[in-house]
Design a protein around this motif. Structure first.
Motif, PDB file in Angstrom:
ATOM      1  N   VAL A   6      -0.940   7.816   4.310  1.00 18.06           N
ATOM      2  CA  VAL A   6      -0.916   7.235   2.967  1.00 18.06           C
ATOM      3  C   VAL A   6      -2.338   7.042   2.450  1.00 18.06           C
ATOM      4  N   GLU A   7      -3.176   6.499   3.262  1.00 14.97           N
ATOM      5  CA  GLU A   7      -4.555   6.234   2.838  1.00 14.97           C
ATOM      6  C   GLU A   7      -5.281   7.515   2.441  1.00 14.97           C
ATOM      7  N   LYS A   8      -4.990   8.554   3.188  1.00 17.67           N
ATOM      8  CA  LYS A   8      -5.643   9.832   2.936  1.00 17.67           C
ATOM      9  C   LYS A   8      -5.243  10.417   1.573  1.00 17.67           C
ATOM     10  N   GLN A  49       0.483   5.075   8.129  1.00 10.84           N
ATOM     11  CA  GLN A  49      -0.515   4.334   7.354  1.00 10.84           C
ATOM     12  C   GLN A  49      -1.714   5.226   7.014  1.00 10.84           C
ATOM     13  N   ARG A  50      -2.156   5.972   7.990  1.00 11.47           N
ATOM     14  CA  ARG A  50      -3.318   6.830   7.772  1.00 11.47           C
ATOM     15  C   ARG A  50      -2.998   7.954   6.772  1.00 11.47           C
ATOM     16  N   LEU A  68      -3.976   8.846  -0.938  1.00  7.82           N
ATOM     17  CA  LEU A  68      -4.350   7.932  -2.014  1.00  7.82           C
ATOM     18  C   LEU A  68      -5.664   8.370  -2.650  1.00  7.82           C
ATOM     19  N   LYS A  69      -6.592   8.756  -1.800  1.00  6.08           N
ATOM     20  CA  LYS A  69      -7.914   9.186  -2.273  1.00  6.08           C
ATOM     21  C   LYS A  69      -7.835  10.454  -3.111  1.00  6.08           C
ATOM     22  N   LYS A 116       0.833  -1.208   0.000  1.00 11.27           N
ATOM     23  CA  LYS A 116       0.000   0.000   0.000  1.00 11.27           C
ATOM     24  C   LYS A 116       0.867   1.258   0.000  1.00 11.27           C
ATOM     25  N   GLY A 117       0.605   2.123  -0.932  1.00 10.22           N
ATOM     26  CA  GLY A 117       1.372   3.358  -0.996  1.00 10.22           C
ATOM     27  C   GLY A 117       2.560   3.293  -1.921  1.00 10.22           C
TER      28      GLY A 117
END
Lengths: 349, 349, 349, 349
Positions: free
Chosen positions: D165-167, D162-163, D169-170, D51-52
């Motif tokens: 990266v997820e943010k 992690q958070r 990504l969107k 991820k990322g």
């Protein structure tokens, strides 16, 4: 310490009986046309299979792995590899603890404490000069229109090279030779003061070729027997042309515009089929050694193209360096590169 | 590009008729005893003033400027300088636009576009070898107990050197010579594979000495006329001692434990009192040049100590490098240096 | 290992309390105008004596020993020396076995086994940067008309630098600072792929200046907190001009034609007048150390000109290298250098 | 100029979308155990697919081509290659004349005059760091038992990586990060005076990793805001252990025996899926560029192992060099090299 050069730099690697060998070339200018077939002529000249040379004949197909795009150099490092195919390692099994006279075996054993690859001379093998030939092909393109040409001028003490080879073949022995190399069309002033004279750099790379035991420039050792009045090359025009060329095209370590000329002494192949005495390093006992394998009777016959490559690599390096020294002010005035591009760019920091 | 060496590194500077000249030595281990008087013996051997050598006699008192503390090297760079005192620049005024045959004048003029210091050969002068002798003194301490010794073995083609000099003196001419250098007591395995063979590095530095036109190791050019069965040196003990020494103490580019042996060819001094034809670079016209100044009739007579220095500098570098290659694992096991000192230190970051 | 550079090369030597110190500059093109007074402005900027800097004020008169002729560089190495005059070694006698916190003392003692010159930091002293300033003056001439400019932008965490200095002076303490350096007028494409990026080379030389603990290019550490859409500098013309300059003028390790920008973090002077605890290396006992001597309260105030010099040295080296890569074919076609000069010279060998 | 190191030397080559890439390692001591599986752990850490990180996942199976015999290093150069397999060049066709913002494209185009391999960044690609990881595996064996460990400590300005990266990504955007690297167990005195300080060499190699924009040692930029009395690390024992580690384990450019600590700033990936303005170098017109391809959102996530490799390569080089400096006399006593001269060293330290 398998590297050579300051601008045009070559890094050599590989072993005689390992997976392969090759050369990494760095500092090659971008935009030079280069493709597989450019290498084939010079590589063929280095190959064995001819009378007086080894029966081991490798395909020697170079593989260009990097630094090439659309058949032009890109400015990034060029890796060129050769695979080893015609290997018969069993020929060398006996040599593990028994150093061959005249070979690197004993020294390598001690230097690397037995960890070296001893098969067929390993990293010390003359086979690595294939990489040098590759670099030479590239270097010759850089120094063009200057040309470099080497040839065997004497083998086993005789000018009749073919007959000398045939004679020694019958005796299960080997012979040495003398090779002469000439470079025409060089500009004046290549070379760097003191430690990096043209003679220094050529001698440096030439003595990395296995089996070379001497080098001389111009009249060389004969100079030592001459008087100044004989040896001095009189200058006959403002381009530096001289009446004679005892200096071999070099004064004060710099090219003088006349043909660059040097000769090297190549020792006889140390691997001979005769029985030779040596020592078993494990037992400490004397041994009678009979070297099998496939060997050159006069490996000097394969070296002219290697010497050309060595000279070209040095001269390409000097030529690229030459673009710098002593030319800065002039070019600054002439093309005022920075003045046009720079100066105004005052962007937000 | 006035630098040489990988670990023990020397940087040379200065001019024949400028303020002075010297050498900067880097990579010298700390703790070596070193003082002024250590240099005097070798410097005296390089001096002129003897029959056959120049009348210019500089005091050659070296000044130690850095890297020394309490008569020991500190591990920081050593600068050693010589001042020029016995200068007669007027001797050279005529040479500004008129290149002397056999000299660097023409090449330097073109390379540096006339900006070079042309007085007495400037930066190309043999006088810079004084710096090399200084480095040699330091290097000899590093390679001890190995010893290096060079001598003129032939001048003007004759073994009777004194007579050869006297003869040419009368003729206002000059002669060349051959010098032999021998190093005893080296360990096995000095040298680096491929580009940095012992022959490569020695030849590199030797050809930076002005006037050298050839070098050969062991049997050298004679090897080219020998057969393998004659040339191969048979190994007679497990320390690598050989029956003969045709290889000059080097196999595969590495020392083999036998005496290292090389010979160099020195050309005759190009500066002779006779009238010689050359070109005026300004007018383009031919000129008859009579070189005044003070010159060596056989400058090779001053070179043995310079050759010793050159060899010692290379070997000191190899010796220091040797502490690394192939010795790591053994020393790791033996003195487990890191294990004792490191490992535990886990301080707050 | 006191050398830096590939073409424009500098070798540094000397000690704080020895005879002197200096720099040897090699690879400088011939014909650059250079005289004593060229150095004085930049050297004055490095001097102490101002508020917040040391009371030790050396004359710092550079002596040009070689490589200069008729006020022009000759292409031979330039040696520039400084004598030490204002020395008070007694200030340091106490420090022989008692390493000062925050200094090299302990590491040097161990590395050189006690043989190092420990007086005033010896070879580790910031005083050696005087040599770097000299090299910077030469380098600035080579990179002209590009200009380099550095200034302290923050001291002790405050933008009001004078007040910060005055405050800490009263407390017998010292402060660190941040210096920003900007180079304008560089052409596109300076730098070399992979290991010799512009950032790599600048950081390399900058971290050889004593007391630097961090460096950042363009937005630097702030970049780590940005998004790609913010950080990317949009290209607005075919000369590479960008709308913003977050990259600090460098992409892929190469200059992009926009101003080169970097900032460095300078630690507070470790020598402070307060009593500090340390260890006596001889006795193994803790000691209370009061450092006398004369020291900078904020030595960063003397560093902007040193940083400029460091940047200029790197860029001069890149600029000289740039004359080679990617320019060969074009220049071959354009000025067909070799075709005119070479080719025909076919003299008797 | 794709080389790094003095004793332990690495030469990098290859392209992102060419045949492959790799590294040539020279100066590795003989006898080190080394086999394919030694590389796999560290190479896996560098891979994409998480991820990322990029969807391009190469097998990254290293091929050992030379320098290995019976699973031990031989002392000859090690070549390790990677083939490129998962290539989609069509993704890059659009970029030939349209430089991507934040990339090397424009600079490379100008430097190499259009001859460079522009596919996927060519020689400038982060993919070349696979070679560095290989060198790091070898280097880690040399520096053992010292250990090196790096990790991402912040991404997009947040410690919750992690958070972050997820943010992003969107948002079709990318983020930068900060990585911290720590080396434990180093002996005192690694590093060389002046130009080759530990900070210099680490910064040099670290800035060759694409995307790094800042580096700091110990307290780094925070040091600039500290006072001397806060910043000085008090020495608490004769092994040099300090109470704090603001210096990051380095004083005067040398390791001081405490953990070596540095942090780097990584910029956000410049390739983002959003439309960005740029220039068509052929037409001179502005273009809206949408970068397709497969890219990392936060390529810093793949860098910790690369940073470890970079640090290990530098430290292996220093460690091998360390066997020389300051250790000569002592070791001379042990192995009898210089029994005559050394031996008695009882000089005042």
């Amino acid at each position: 310490m398998n590297s050579f050069g300051r601008i045009f730099r070559v890094h050599i690697y590989g072993e005689s009986h390992g997976e392969g060998l090759g050369i990494l070339i760095d500092g090659c200018p971008a935009g030079l046309s280069l493709e597989l077939k450019d290498f084939l002529g010079d590589l063929a000249r280095r190959k064995g299979g001819k009378k007086g040379t080894t029966a081991r004949v490798e395909d020697d197909v170079p593989q260009m792995k990097s630094g090439i795009f659309h058949r032009r150099t890109t400015g990034a490092p060029l890796l060129v590899e050769f695979k080893n195919t015609d290997i018969r390692t069993e020929d060398y099994e006996q040599l593990k603890d028994i150093p061959r006279p005249g070979h690197a075996d004993f020294c390598a054993f001690r230097k690397f404490e037995g960890y070296h690859d001893w098969r067929g001379g390993g990293h010390f093998s003359g086979r690595l000069t294939a990489g040098l030939v590759v670099a030479g092909v590239v270097a010759k393109k850089i120094i063009a229109p200057a040309t470099v040409e080497a040839k065997v001028i004497e083998a086993g003490g005789s000018r009749d090279i073919q007959r000398a080879v045939e004679k020694v073949l019958k005796d299960n022995d080997s012979i040495g030779a003398i090779i002469e190399c000439r470079v025409r069309g060089l500009s004046v002033g290549l070379g760097e003061p003191f430690f990096d004279s043209v003679e220094s750099m050529i001698a440096h790379i030439v003595f990395s070729i296995p089996g070379i035991k001497g080098i001389e420039f111009g009249s060389g050792f004969a100079s030592a027997r001459m008087r100044g009045s004989q040896h001095n090359d009189l200058i006959v025009d403002t381009e530096g042309k001289t009446k004679t060329n005892h200096a071999g095209g070099i004064n004060g370590g710099l090219t003088n515009g006349n043909p660059l000329l040097f000769r090297v002494a190549v020792k006889p192949t140390p691997s001979i089929s005769r029985i030779q005495r040596t020592i078993n390093l494990k037992t400490g006992l004397r041994e009678d050694l009979e070297i099998r394998g496939r060997h050159d009777i006069c490996f000097a016959l394969r070296l002219p193209v290697v010497l050309e490559a060595a000279a070209a690599v040095v001269l390409a390096d000097f030529l690229l360096l030459e673009r710098i020294s002593g030319r800065v002010l002039k070019s600054k005035n002439r093309d005022s590169g920075l003045k046009e591009k720079g100066g105004k760019d005052d962007f937000p920091g």
